[in-house]
Design a protein around this motif. Structure first.
Motif, short mmCIF file in Angstrom:
data_model
loop_
_atom_site.label_atom_id
_atom_site.label_comp_id
_atom_site.label_asym_id
_atom_site.label_seq_id
_atom_site.Cartn_x
_atom_site.Cartn_y
_atom_site.Cartn_z
N ASN A 1 0.62 -1.15 0.15
CA ASN A 1 0.00 0.02 -0.24
C ASN A 1 0.99 1.24 -0.33
OD1 ASN A 1 -3.21 0.25 0.40
ND2 ASN A 1 -2.25 2.05 1.35
N PRO A 2 1.68 1.61 0.88
CA PRO A 2 2.73 2.79 0.84
C PRO A 2 3.22 2.98 -0.55
CG PRO A 2 2.93 1.44 2.91
CD PRO A 2 2.30 0.40 2.02
N PHE A 3 3.75 1.97 -1.08
CA PHE A 3 4.43 1.85 -2.46
C PHE A 3 3.31 2.35 -3.41
CE2 PHE A 3 6.90 -1.02 -0.06
CZ PHE A 3 8.46 -0.50 -0.37
N ASP A 4 2.25 1.78 -3.36
CA ASP A 4 1.06 2.29 -4.56
C ASP A 4 0.57 3.67 -4.19
OD1 ASP A 4 -0.52 1.29 -6.59
OD2 ASP A 4 -2.33 1.46 -4.90
N VAL A 5 0.74 4.26 -2.95
CA VAL A 5 0.49 5.75 -2.81
C VAL A 5 1.50 6.48 -3.39
CG1 VAL A 5 0.18 7.52 -1.28
CG2 VAL A 5 -0.76 5.25 -0.74
N VAL A 6 2.72 6.14 -3.35
CA VAL A 6 3.75 6.82 -3.82
C VAL A 6 3.64 6.78 -5.51
CG1 VAL A 6 6.40 7.00 -4.33
CG2 VAL A 6 5.21 6.61 -1.79
N LYS A 7 3.35 5.49 -5.82
CA LYS A 7 3.10 5.39 -7.51
C LYS A 7 2.26 6.31 -7.94
CE LYS A 7 0.31 2.84 -9.01
NZ LYS A 7 -0.73 2.06 -9.38
N GLN A 8 1.04 6.29 -7.42
CA GLN A 8 -0.12 7.15 -7.88
C GLN A 8 0.08 8.56 -7.71
OE1 GLN A 8 -3.93 5.52 -6.44
NE2 GLN A 8 -4.00 4.63 -8.17
N ARG A 9 1.00 9.08 -6.68
CA ARG A 9 1.17 10.52 -6.65
C ARG A 9 2.22 10.85 -7.96
NH1 ARG A 9 0.23 13.04 -1.50
NH2 ARG A 9 -1.44 11.97 -0.79
N MET A 10 3.04 10.11 -8.06
CA MET A 10 4.01 10.18 -9.11
C MET A 10 3.22 10.20 -10.66
SD MET A 10 7.52 8.62 -7.83
CE MET A 10 8.57 9.48 -8.98
N GLN A 11 2.20 9.16 -10.61
CA GLN A 11 1.73 9.24 -11.70
C GLN A 11 0.71 10.42 -12.37
OE1 GLN A 11 -0.62 5.50 -11.05
NE2 GLN A 11 0.83 4.40 -12.41
N LEU A 12 0.27 11.19 -11.21
CA LEU A 12 -0.38 12.46 -11.64
C LEU A 12 0.19 13.22 -12.74
CD1 LEU A 12 -1.79 13.23 -8.01
CD2 LEU A 12 -3.07 12.06 -9.96
N ARG A 13 -0.71 13.78 -13.50
CA ARG A 13 -0.23 14.39 -14.91
C ARG A 13 0.67 15.78 -14.46
NH1 ARG A 13 -4.13 15.80 -20.03
NH2 ARG A 13 -2.54 16.78 -21.31
N ASP A 14 0.18 16.44 -13.31
CA ASP A 14 0.95 17.80 -12.77
C ASP A 14 2.12 17.35 -11.55
OD1 ASP A 14 -0.80 16.77 -10.65
OD2 ASP A 14 -1.46 18.89 -10.22
N SER A 15 2.47 16.02 -11.65
CA SER A 15 3.44 15.64 -10.56
C SER A 15 4.81 16.32 -11.21
CB SER A 15 3.60 14.26 -10.47
OG SER A 15 4.62 13.83 -9.75
N TYR B 1 7.51 15.37 -9.07
CA TYR B 1 8.65 14.72 -8.19
C TYR B 1 9.37 14.03 -9.12
CZ TYR B 1 5.20 15.00 -4.52
OH TYR B 1 4.46 15.60 -3.36
N THR B 2 10.76 13.80 -8.92
CA THR B 2 11.92 13.27 -9.73
C THR B 2 12.01 11.94 -9.16
OG1 THR B 2 13.34 14.44 -8.38
CG2 THR B 2 12.44 15.54 -10.50
N SER B 3 11.68 11.77 -8.17
CA SER B 3 12.34 10.38 -7.43
C SER B 3 11.20 9.71 -6.43
CB SER B 3 13.44 10.38 -6.86
OG SER B 3 13.40 11.29 -5.42
N ILE B 4 11.34 8.62 -6.13
CA ILE B 4 10.32 8.11 -5.16
C ILE B 4 10.69 8.66 -3.72
CG2 ILE B 4 9.49 5.86 -6.34
CD1 ILE B 4 11.35 4.21 -4.87
N ARG B 5 11.92 8.79 -3.44
CA ARG B 5 12.38 9.06 -2.17
C ARG B 5 11.69 10.47 -1.89
NH1 ARG B 5 18.71 9.01 -0.29
NH2 ARG B 5 17.98 6.87 -0.50
N GLU B 6 11.96 11.38 -2.97
CA GLU B 6 11.42 12.83 -2.79
C GLU B 6 9.79 12.62 -2.44
OE1 GLU B 6 10.66 16.73 -5.40
OE2 GLU B 6 11.91 14.95 -6.42
N ALA C 1 7.96 10.38 -1.43
CA ALA C 1 7.75 9.75 -0.07
C ALA C 1 7.86 10.67 1.04
CB ALA C 1 8.31 8.49 0.31
N ARG C 2 9.06 11.31 1.11
CA ARG C 2 9.27 12.17 1.94
C ARG C 2 8.39 13.51 2.22
NH1 ARG C 2 15.18 14.30 1.05
NH2 ARG C 2 15.66 12.20 1.62
N ASN C 3 7.82 13.85 1.06
CA ASN C 3 7.15 15.11 0.97
C ASN C 3 5.77 14.69 1.40
OD1 ASN C 3 5.02 16.75 -0.81
ND2 ASN C 3 6.74 17.94 -0.89
N VAL C 4 5.17 13.36 1.05
CA VAL C 4 3.92 13.05 1.56
C VAL C 4 4.03 12.86 3.05
CG1 VAL C 4 2.22 11.01 1.57
CG2 VAL C 4 3.24 11.90 -0.60
N TYR C 5 5.07 12.36 3.39
CA TYR C 5 5.42 12.17 4.86
C TYR C 5 5.23 13.49 5.75
CZ TYR C 5 7.21 10.72 9.38
OH TYR C 5 7.36 10.61 10.73
#
Length: 308
Positions: free
Chosen positions: A127-141, A143-148, A150-154
Motif C-alpha cells: 500500500n505505501p508503494f502504491d500511494v507513492v506510485k499514484q502520486r507520481m503518476q499524476l499529470r501535474d506531478s 516529483y523526480t524520485s520516489i524518495r522525494e 515519499a518524504r514530501n507526503v510524510y
C-alpha cells in the motif's frame, strides 16, 4: 500396481507442492515485476482518468501526456512489487494446499479463500508503494524520485497518508483477488492444463479472463481508492479532507452520480487483462522451470518445450 511410465508424466497439479515456499516467492516476485512494468503506462492513464478535480482551469493547464511521463513512479512499483508479490504467491500456494484447492476437480471457494489470505499479506506491504506510485503518476506531478515523493507526503500528511486507503484497498482487493484466483483456477482446469501438463497458452488465456472479470467487478472500489490515495494533491478542500471510504464515495456520487464509479473502467480492464495473463504465465513458467531443474529425468520435456 506400480507403473514406471506414470513417473515420466509431468504432473501439473504437483507444481505447488513440489516447489518450496522460497521458490514460490521467487517466481511470484518475477511475475509481479513483469506484470506491473509491462502495463504501467496504461495504469498511469487509468489513474489520471479517475482523479477528481473541480477546477477545470488547473486541468487545462496541466502538461501534455508523453510516453516518458506515463512511466513516472515505475521505480516505486518495482521496489514494492517484488517483495509484495513474493509474499502474495507464497501465501497463496501455502493456503491453497492447506484448503485442499489442489485436489482433483473444481474448488472455487477454496481458491478464493487462498486468494483472500494472500491479498491481506500483499496489500499490507504494497500500500505505501502504491500511494507513492499514484502520486507520481499524476499529470501535474513534479516529483523526480520516489524518495522525494515519499518524504514530501510524510512531511505534509504524516504516516497515515500511506495507509488511509488500506481499508478501501482491502475491501477492493480481497474480492478482486478472490474472484481472480477462483476464475483462473476454473479456466485453467477447463482449458485443459490440468490434464495436459504445463501449457503456456492455457495460463495466458485463463489469466487474461480472470483479470478481465475481476477488474470489471471491482472498478467502483478502485475509483474510491484512487481518490483517497491522491487526495493530498487536490486543490479541492472537500477531497483533500476526505476521511475514508464513505466520505470518498459520497463525493464521487455527488459530483458524477453512478457513472463516476466507473471512471477509468476501460484502461483498468485493459491493464488487468494482459497484466494478469503476464503474471500467471511468468509465475507458472518459473515454477515449472524450477521443478524441471530439480528433476533431471524430466529435462527432455523442457527441451521439447523450448524447441516449440
Amino acid at each position: 500396481m506400480h507403473h514406471p511410465e506414470e513417473e515420466e508424466d509431468y504432473d501439473y497439479e504437483s507444481l505447488g507442492s513440489n516447489t518450496t515456499m522460497l521458490q514460490n516467492a521467487f517466481a511470484g516476485a518475477l511475475a509481479g515485476i513483469a506484470e506491473h512494468c509491462a502495463m504501467y503506462p496504461v495504469d498511469s492513464i487509468k489513474t489520471r482518468m479517475q482523479v477528481i478535480s473541480s477546477n477545470t482551469k488547473i486541468i487545462q493547464q496541466q502538461p501534455p501526456v508523453t510516453l516518458r511521463n506515463l512511466w513516472k513512479g515505475v521505480n516505486s512499483v518495482v521496489l514494492g512489487a517484488g517483495p509484495a508479490h513474493a509474499l502474495h504467491f507464497a501465501t497463496y500456494e501455502f493456503c491453497k494446499d492447506h484448503f485442499a484447492a489442489n485436489s482433483e476437480g473444481h474448488h472455487p471457494l477454496a481458491s478464493a479463500a487462498a486468494g483472500a489470505c494472500a491479498t491481506l499479506a500483499h496489500d499490507s506491504l504494497m500500500n505505501p508503494f502504491d500511494v507513492v506510485k499514484q502520486r507520481m503518476q499524476l499529470r501535474d506531478s513534479t516529483y523526480t524520485s520516489i524518495r522525494e515523493c515519499a518524504r514530501n507526503v510524510y512531511s505534509k500528511e504524516g504516516i497515515a497518508a500511506f495507509y488511509i486507503s488500506l481499508p478501501t484497498t482491502l475491501v477492493m482487493s480481497i474480492p478482486f483477488q478472490s474472484i481472480q484466483f477462483a476464475t483462473y483456477e476454473f479456466f485453467r482446469k477447463v482449458l485443459g492444463s490440468e490434464a495436459t501438463g504445463y501449457d503456456p497458452k492455457t495460463h495466458i488465456f485463463a489469466g487474461g479472463l480472470a483479470g478481465a472479470v475481476a477488474s470489471s467487478v471491482t472498478t467502483p472500489l478502485d475509483v474510491v481508492k484512487t481518490l483517497l490515495q491522491t487526495r493530498g494533491t487536490s486543490s479541492d478542500l472537500r477531497i483533500r479532507n476526505a476521511t475514508g471510504f464513505r466520505d470518498a464515495s459520497t463525493i464521487i456520487m455527488e459530483r458524477y452520480g453512478v457513472k463516476g464509479f466507473f471512471r477509468g473502467f476501460r484502461p483498468r480492464v485493459l491493464t488487468h487483462m494482459p497484466s494478469a495473463a503476464i503474471s500467471w504465465s511468468v509465475y507458472e513458467y518459473i515454477k515449472w522451470l524450477i521443478n524441471v531443474q530439480s528433476n533431471p529425468e524430466k529435462s527432455q520435456q523442457k527441451e521439447n518445450f523450448v524447441s516449440l
